[in-house]
Write an enzyme that holds these catalytic residues in place. Structure first.
Site, PDB file in Angstrom:
ATOM      1  N   GLY A   1     -13.620 -27.665  16.021  1.00  0.00           N
ATOM      2  CA  GLY A   1     -14.726 -27.752  16.986  1.00  0.00           C
ATOM      3  C   GLY A   1     -15.690 -26.581  16.937  1.00  0.00           C
ATOM      4  O   GLY A   1     -16.751 -26.624  17.566  1.00  0.00           O
TER       5      GLY A   1
ATOM      6  N   GLU B   1     -34.990  -7.786  29.063  1.00  0.00           N
ATOM      7  CA  GLU B   1     -35.547  -8.611  27.981  1.00  0.00           C
ATOM      8  C   GLU B   1     -36.631  -7.851  27.241  1.00  0.00           C
ATOM      9  O   GLU B   1     -37.511  -7.245  27.843  1.00  0.00           O
ATOM     10  CB  GLU B   1     -36.087  -9.921  28.562  1.00  0.00           C
ATOM     11  CG  GLU B   1     -36.996 -10.727  27.648  1.00  0.00           C
ATOM     12  CD  GLU B   1     -36.390 -11.131  26.306  1.00  0.00           C
ATOM     13  OE1 GLU B   1     -35.248 -11.618  26.287  1.00  0.00           O
ATOM     14  OE2 GLU B   1     -37.061 -10.934  25.267  1.00  0.00           O
TER      15      GLU B   1
ATOM     16  N   LEU C   1     -28.631 -25.111  17.361  1.00  0.00           N
ATOM     17  CA  LEU C   1     -28.215 -26.042  18.418  1.00  0.00           C
ATOM     18  C   LEU C   1     -27.178 -27.003  17.867  1.00  0.00           C
ATOM     19  O   LEU C   1     -27.266 -27.436  16.705  1.00  0.00           O
ATOM     20  CB  LEU C   1     -29.426 -26.839  18.925  1.00  0.00           C
ATOM     21  CG  LEU C   1     -30.507 -26.010  19.630  1.00  0.00           C
ATOM     22  CD1 LEU C   1     -31.746 -26.847  19.892  1.00  0.00           C
ATOM     23  CD2 LEU C   1     -29.964 -25.419  20.929  1.00  0.00           C
TER      24      LEU C   1
ATOM     25  N   HIS D   1     -36.818 -47.061  40.920  1.00  0.00           N
ATOM     26  CA  HIS D   1     -37.100 -46.250  42.112  1.00  0.00           C
ATOM     27  C   HIS D   1     -35.884 -46.287  43.030  1.00  0.00           C
ATOM     28  O   HIS D   1     -35.296 -47.341  43.210  1.00  0.00           O
ATOM     29  CB  HIS D   1     -38.307 -46.832  42.848  1.00  0.00           C
ATOM     30  CG  HIS D   1     -38.587 -46.115  44.147  1.00  0.00           C
ATOM     31  ND1 HIS D   1     -39.168 -44.866  44.173  1.00  0.00           N
ATOM     32  CD2 HIS D   1     -38.340 -46.469  45.435  1.00  0.00           C
ATOM     33  CE1 HIS D   1     -39.271 -44.481  45.439  1.00  0.00           C
ATOM     34  NE2 HIS D   1     -38.779 -45.429  46.216  1.00  0.00           N
TER      35      HIS D   1
HETATM   36  P1  FAD Z   1     -20.078 -23.529  14.373  1.00  0.00           P
HETATM   37  O1  FAD Z   1     -19.934 -24.329  15.594  1.00  0.00           O
HETATM   38  O2  FAD Z   1     -20.308 -22.076  14.511  1.00  0.00           O
HETATM   39  O3  FAD Z   1     -18.780 -23.801  13.505  1.00  0.00           O
HETATM   40  C1  FAD Z   1     -18.523 -23.132  12.314  1.00  0.00           C
HETATM   41  C2  FAD Z   1     -17.050 -23.231  11.998  1.00  0.00           C
HETATM   42  O4  FAD Z   1     -16.838 -22.759  10.705  1.00  0.00           O
HETATM   43  C3  FAD Z   1     -16.153 -22.391  12.908  1.00  0.00           C
HETATM   44  O5  FAD Z   1     -15.113 -23.184  13.405  1.00  0.00           O
HETATM   45  C4  FAD Z   1     -15.631 -21.295  11.989  1.00  0.00           C
HETATM   46  O6  FAD Z   1     -14.328 -20.867  12.332  1.00  0.00           O
HETATM   47  C5  FAD Z   1     -15.635 -22.024  10.667  1.00  0.00           C
HETATM   48  N1  FAD Z   1     -15.707 -21.132   9.492  1.00  0.00           N
HETATM   49  C6  FAD Z   1     -16.569 -20.119   9.254  1.00  0.00           C
HETATM   50  N2  FAD Z   1     -16.346 -19.569   8.053  1.00  0.00           N
HETATM   51  C7  FAD Z   1     -15.292 -20.235   7.522  1.00  0.00           C
HETATM   52  C8  FAD Z   1     -14.585 -20.139   6.297  1.00  0.00           C
HETATM   53  N3  FAD Z   1     -14.932 -19.268   5.340  1.00  0.00           N
HETATM   54  N4  FAD Z   1     -13.554 -20.971   6.105  1.00  0.00           N
HETATM   55  C9  FAD Z   1     -13.179 -21.879   7.040  1.00  0.00           C
HETATM   56  N5  FAD Z   1     -13.824 -22.035   8.201  1.00  0.00           N
HETATM   57  C10 FAD Z   1     -14.873 -21.237   8.429  1.00  0.00           C
HETATM   58  N6  FAD Z   1     -25.848 -25.414  21.469  1.00  0.00           N
HETATM   59  C11 FAD Z   1     -26.273 -26.519  22.101  1.00  0.00           C
HETATM   60  O7  FAD Z   1     -26.868 -27.396  21.472  1.00  0.00           O
HETATM   61  N7  FAD Z   1     -26.035 -26.697  23.441  1.00  0.00           N
HETATM   62  C12 FAD Z   1     -25.404 -25.774  24.185  1.00  0.00           C
HETATM   63  O8  FAD Z   1     -25.213 -25.968  25.381  1.00  0.00           O
HETATM   64  C13 FAD Z   1     -24.966 -24.593  23.550  1.00  0.00           C
HETATM   65  N8  FAD Z   1     -24.312 -23.650  24.252  1.00  0.00           N
HETATM   66  C14 FAD Z   1     -23.862 -22.522  23.613  1.00  0.00           C
HETATM   67  C15 FAD Z   1     -23.237 -21.546  24.362  1.00  0.00           C
HETATM   68  C16 FAD Z   1     -22.773 -20.400  23.754  1.00  0.00           C
HETATM   69  C17 FAD Z   1     -22.092 -19.353  24.582  1.00  0.00           C
HETATM   70  C18 FAD Z   1     -22.941 -20.234  22.349  1.00  0.00           C
HETATM   71  C19 FAD Z   1     -22.419 -19.013  21.655  1.00  0.00           C
HETATM   72  C20 FAD Z   1     -23.586 -21.193  21.592  1.00  0.00           C
HETATM   73  C21 FAD Z   1     -24.062 -22.347  22.220  1.00  0.00           C
HETATM   74  N9  FAD Z   1     -24.735 -23.337  21.510  1.00  0.00           N
HETATM   75  C22 FAD Z   1     -25.198 -24.456  22.162  1.00  0.00           C
HETATM   76  C23 FAD Z   1     -24.972 -23.228  20.060  1.00  0.00           C
HETATM   77  C24 FAD Z   1     -23.946 -24.089  19.290  1.00  0.00           C
HETATM   78  O9  FAD Z   1     -22.655 -23.669  19.641  1.00  0.00           O
HETATM   79  C25 FAD Z   1     -24.176 -23.960  17.802  1.00  0.00           C
HETATM   80  O10 FAD Z   1     -25.507 -24.291  17.487  1.00  0.00           O
HETATM   81  C26 FAD Z   1     -23.247 -24.906  17.041  1.00  0.00           C
HETATM   82  O11 FAD Z   1     -21.903 -24.650  17.339  1.00  0.00           O
HETATM   83  C27 FAD Z   1     -23.475 -24.779  15.537  1.00  0.00           C
HETATM   84  O12 FAD Z   1     -22.616 -25.656  14.883  1.00  0.00           O
HETATM   85  P2  FAD Z   1     -22.128 -25.393  13.392  1.00  0.00           P
HETATM   86  O13 FAD Z   1     -21.265 -26.560  13.048  1.00  0.00           O
HETATM   87  O14 FAD Z   1     -23.274 -25.095  12.530  1.00  0.00           O
HETATM   88  O15 FAD Z   1     -21.263 -24.053  13.446  1.00  0.00           O
HETATM   89  P1  NAI Z   2     -31.847 -16.337  22.116  1.00  0.00           P
HETATM   90  O1  NAI Z   2     -32.530 -16.221  20.815  1.00  0.00           O
HETATM   91  O2  NAI Z   2     -31.980 -17.575  22.907  1.00  0.00           O
HETATM   92  O3  NAI Z   2     -32.341 -15.155  23.084  1.00  0.00           O
HETATM   93  C1  NAI Z   2     -32.222 -13.817  22.748  1.00  0.00           C
HETATM   94  C2  NAI Z   2     -33.179 -13.023  23.618  1.00  0.00           C
HETATM   95  O4  NAI Z   2     -32.870 -11.650  23.458  1.00  0.00           O
HETATM   96  C3  NAI Z   2     -34.636 -13.204  23.225  1.00  0.00           C
HETATM   97  O5  NAI Z   2     -35.385 -13.498  24.376  1.00  0.00           O
HETATM   98  C4  NAI Z   2     -35.016 -11.866  22.609  1.00  0.00           C
HETATM   99  O6  NAI Z   2     -36.372 -11.528  22.823  1.00  0.00           O
HETATM  100  C5  NAI Z   2     -34.099 -10.929  23.359  1.00  0.00           C
HETATM  101  N1  NAI Z   2     -33.809  -9.678  22.660  1.00  0.00           N
HETATM  102  C6  NAI Z   2     -33.596  -9.478  21.343  1.00  0.00           C
HETATM  103  N2  NAI Z   2     -33.328  -8.186  21.099  1.00  0.00           N
HETATM  104  C7  NAI Z   2     -33.357  -7.547  22.295  1.00  0.00           C
HETATM  105  C8  NAI Z   2     -33.139  -6.205  22.705  1.00  0.00           C
HETATM  106  N3  NAI Z   2     -32.809  -5.259  21.831  1.00  0.00           N
HETATM  107  N4  NAI Z   2     -33.237  -5.899  24.014  1.00  0.00           N
HETATM  108  C9  NAI Z   2     -33.567  -6.874  24.919  1.00  0.00           C
HETATM  109  N5  NAI Z   2     -33.777  -8.160  24.588  1.00  0.00           N
HETATM  110  C10 NAI Z   2     -33.668  -8.500  23.286  1.00  0.00           C
HETATM  111  O7  NAI Z   2     -30.325 -15.970  21.795  1.00  0.00           O
HETATM  112  P2  NAI Z   2     -29.014 -16.155  22.666  1.00  0.00           P
HETATM  113  O8  NAI Z   2     -29.328 -16.334  24.095  1.00  0.00           O
HETATM  114  O9  NAI Z   2     -28.123 -15.047  22.248  1.00  0.00           O
HETATM  115  O10 NAI Z   2     -28.440 -17.505  22.095  1.00  0.00           O
HETATM  116  C11 NAI Z   2     -28.087 -17.627  20.703  1.00  0.00           C
HETATM  117  C12 NAI Z   2     -28.252 -19.030  20.229  1.00  0.00           C
HETATM  118  O11 NAI Z   2     -27.324 -19.897  20.851  1.00  0.00           O
HETATM  119  C13 NAI Z   2     -29.627 -19.553  20.515  1.00  0.00           C
HETATM  120  O12 NAI Z   2     -30.243 -19.827  19.283  1.00  0.00           O
HETATM  121  C14 NAI Z   2     -29.446 -20.805  21.276  1.00  0.00           C
HETATM  122  O13 NAI Z   2     -30.157 -21.863  20.715  1.00  0.00           O
HETATM  123  C15 NAI Z   2     -27.957 -21.099  21.206  1.00  0.00           C
HETATM  124  N6  NAI Z   2     -27.539 -21.504  22.554  1.00  0.00           N
HETATM  125  C16 NAI Z   2     -27.991 -22.690  23.039  1.00  0.00           C
HETATM  126  C17 NAI Z   2     -27.690 -23.072  24.316  1.00  0.00           C
HETATM  127  C18 NAI Z   2     -28.239 -24.337  24.825  1.00  0.00           C
HETATM  128  O14 NAI Z   2     -28.739 -25.124  24.039  1.00  0.00           O
HETATM  129  N7  NAI Z   2     -28.154 -24.612  26.108  1.00  0.00           N
HETATM  130  C19 NAI Z   2     -26.858 -22.263  25.196  1.00  0.00           C
HETATM  131  C20 NAI Z   2     -26.480 -21.008  24.596  1.00  0.00           C
HETATM  132  C21 NAI Z   2     -26.793 -20.674  23.314  1.00  0.00           C
END
Ligand code: FAD
Ligand code: NAI
Length: 467
Positions: A38, A203, A321, A446
């Site tokens: 996952g 920020e 995402l 509605h």
């Molecule tokens: P990942 O989900 O990062 O999966 C990569 C996998 O590869 C991992 O399981 C890792 O262990 C494995 N891997 C890496 N290297 C190796 C290797 N060499 N061998 C074997 N396995 C390996 N996105 C949204 O759209 N909606 C959200 O609400 C949202 N919320 C988020 C909240 C947080 C706190 C964070 C951190 C991210 C959030 N994101 C959200 C972003 C989202 O999690 C990522 O965009 C998404 O997981 C990317 O999917 P991926 O499959 O590319 O990689």
């Molecule tokens: P982000 O790119 O959304 O935001 C990072 C913020 O930190 C920016 O506003 C940037 O200007 C600021 N920043 C950078 N350097 C800084 C510094 N030195 N001091 C102060 N501010 C600074 O990144 P974030 O929130 O870490 O999320 C990472 C990724 O995870 C995003 O690309 C996002 O798409 C994904 N994600 C998506 C979610 C969702 O879809 N609901 C939820 C959480 C994460």
């Protein structure tokens, strides 16, 4: 062992790719270094953060809004351990769901660190150090992303945390300082603000949620301020020193080093973005090209510069995402099965799961202006929507942006309760190249919040009825 496809990484990109490829008749294996499937999304990202966002929002509702609805309760209390247990059980349910889907689709799972030896050859190193070499016609790299470190600040995941540590703090801190007003900072900042932390967000830029429409960003910041979050914009964190149980954080103006100030806090959350994860994958040895930001370079069909090696998700360019990764997973599986896989990058919604939610698809006003595209804008506030009034959810608005000449919808931006669900009618409309008139003339039930979407569309090509 020989396969048609080996997917390295089982996040939303990798696991969806594997399932789709198996459904299309390919013999598929996945390699995952974690003990559970996952990826970031299910284990330490989307899913656990939404579990905490929902639970803390329920607490907020019970604490502040029930009485306004005529419900009397004794003052609710937070049971942080139980809230964490809820989050953990949601994670477990989801990751075991992937295990089930792999079995159902006859996908072989190899647990261990995957390394690309060359096109067609993947080495898997198990925890005990033993290695297995797998052979395959194609490889998809779906290794995702990792936390972007902040120079000068060492993350210990206890008091100076990334999102991973912030999801499992030992207790709700009295004070939380968030670095970065992006999606993670505002979602997790909201969680702790609702649970009682005094939250300060620092920020670098002069607005929160940088890439979002400026109108939305301004309104959203006002709403978050009302919820108690404090903002220091155009500022950067340059250091954090532990003094007993307190952290002294140095904050400087983004523009220069003058007038640094010190803010005391209990916990610092570093949320300044994520970077592609390719460590240990052996890409340099395999000759796979990366760009200057460490992302795997692919063509429009997700193929790298090496035949038989593809990449998708956070590890390549584009928004980080889960749904973008998933759609790329489907597209590359279809391509490998001889079909025409494709992702429309013009219609990828973005949702911030705060309360209220923020949702957006397509172009912002700023992007249209910069591109010199003439557009019409229609806006409708939830304060004029009957259902919103009934639910005491009148904060926010819907904004529709359409081409001035053709009326084709180019962007839709919503801040308000349920925005993350409502945005999808705009996505479907935009996928079909629809106009604001198409949307405004579509019958909407509605009373629904979605009527505000229809009214905003009416405001774009004609006039809204209820304003
Ligand atoms: P990942 O989900 O990062 O999966 C990569 C996998 O590869 C991992 O399981 C890792 O262990 C494995 N891997 C890496 N290297 C190796 C290797 N060499 N061998 C074997 N396995 C390996 N996105 C949204 O759209 N909606 C959200 O609400 C949202 N919320 C988020 C909240 C947080 C706190 C964070 C951190 C991210 C959030 N994101 C959200 C972003 C989202 O999690 C990522 O965009 C998404 O997981 C990317 O999917 P991926 O499959 O590319 O990689
Ligand atoms: P982000 O790119 O959304 O935001 C990072 C913020 O930190 C920016 O506003 C940037 O200007 C600021 N920043 C950078 N350097 C800084 C510094 N030195 N001091 C102060 N501010 C600074 O990144 P974030 O929130 O870490 O999320 C990472 C990724 O995870 C995003 O690309 C996002 O798409 C994904 N994600 C998506 C979610 C969702 O879809 N609901 C939820 C959480 C994460």
């Amino acid at each position: 062992m020989s396969y048609d496809l080996i997917v390295i990484g089982t996040g939303p990109g990798g696991y969806v790719c594997a399932i789709k490829a198996a459904q299309l008749g390919l013999k598929v294996a996945v390699v995952e270094k974690n003990k559970t499937f996952g990826g970031t999304c299910l284990n330490i990202g989307c899913i656990p953060s939404k579990a905490l966002l929902h639970a803390s929002e329920m607490f907020e509702q019970a604490n502040h809004n029930f009485e306004k609805l005529g419900i009397k309760t004794s003052k609710p209390k937070v049971d942080w351990k139980a809230m964490q247990a809820h989050k953990d059980s949601v994670i477990n349910g989801n990751v075991s769901g992937i295990e089930y889907l792999f079995k159902k689709n006859k996908i072989e799972a190899h647990i261990g660190l995957g390394r690309v030896l060359a096109a067609g050859k993947v080495e898997v190193q198990a925890e005990d150090g033993s290695t297995t070499i797998l052979e395959t016609k194609n490889i998809v790299i779906a290794t995702g992303s990792d936390v972007m470190p902040l120079p000068g600040i060492e993350i210990d995941e206890k008091t100076i945390v990334s999102s991973t540590g912030a999801l499992e703090l030992e207790k709700v801190p009295s004070r939380l300082l968030v670095v970065g007003a992006g999606v993670i900072g505002l979602e997790l900042g909201s969680v702790y603000a609702r649970l009682g932390s005094k939250v300060t967000v620092v920020e670098f830029m002069d607005k929160i949620l940088g890439p979002m429409d400026a109108d939305v960003s301004k309104q959203f910041q006002r709403m978050l301020k009302k919820q108690g979050l404090q903002f220091k914009l155009s500022s950067k964190v340059t250091g954090a020193v532990k003094k007993g149980k307190t952290l002294e954080v140095t904050v400087e103006p983004a523009a220069g080093e003058a007038a640094a100030e010190t803010i005391e806090t209990d916990v610092v959350l570093v949320a300044i973005g994520r970077r592609p994860y390719t460590s240990g994958l052996g890409l340099a040895e395999a000759g796979v090209a990366l760009d200057d930001r460490g992302r795997v370079v692919t063509d429009a069909h997700y193929k790298t510069n090496v035949d038989g090696i593809y990449a998708i998700g956070d590890v390549i360019a584009g928004p980080m995402l889960a749904h973008k990764a998933e759609d790329e997973g489907v597209a590359v599986a279809e391509i490998l099965a001889g079909q025409a896989g494709h992702v429309n990058y013009e219609v990828i919604p973005g949702v911030v799961y705060t309360a209220p939610e923020v949702a957006s698809v397509g172009k912002t006003e700023e992007e249209l202006k910069a591109a010199g595209i003439k557009y019409k804008a229609g806006k409708f506030p939830f304060s004029a929507n009957g259902r919103a009034k009934a639910m005491l959810e009148t904060d926010g608005f819907v904004k529709v942006l359409a081409d001035a000449e053709t009326d084709r919808v180019l962007g839709v931006h919503i801040v308000g309760f349920g925005a993350g669900e409502m945005i999808h009618e705009a996505c479907v409309l935009m996928e079909f190249g629809g106009s604001s008139e198409d949307l405004g003339r579509t019958c909407h039930a509605h009373p629904t919040m979605s009527e505000a979407v229809k009214e905003a569309a009416l405001a774009t090509f004609a006039k809204p009825i209820h304003m």
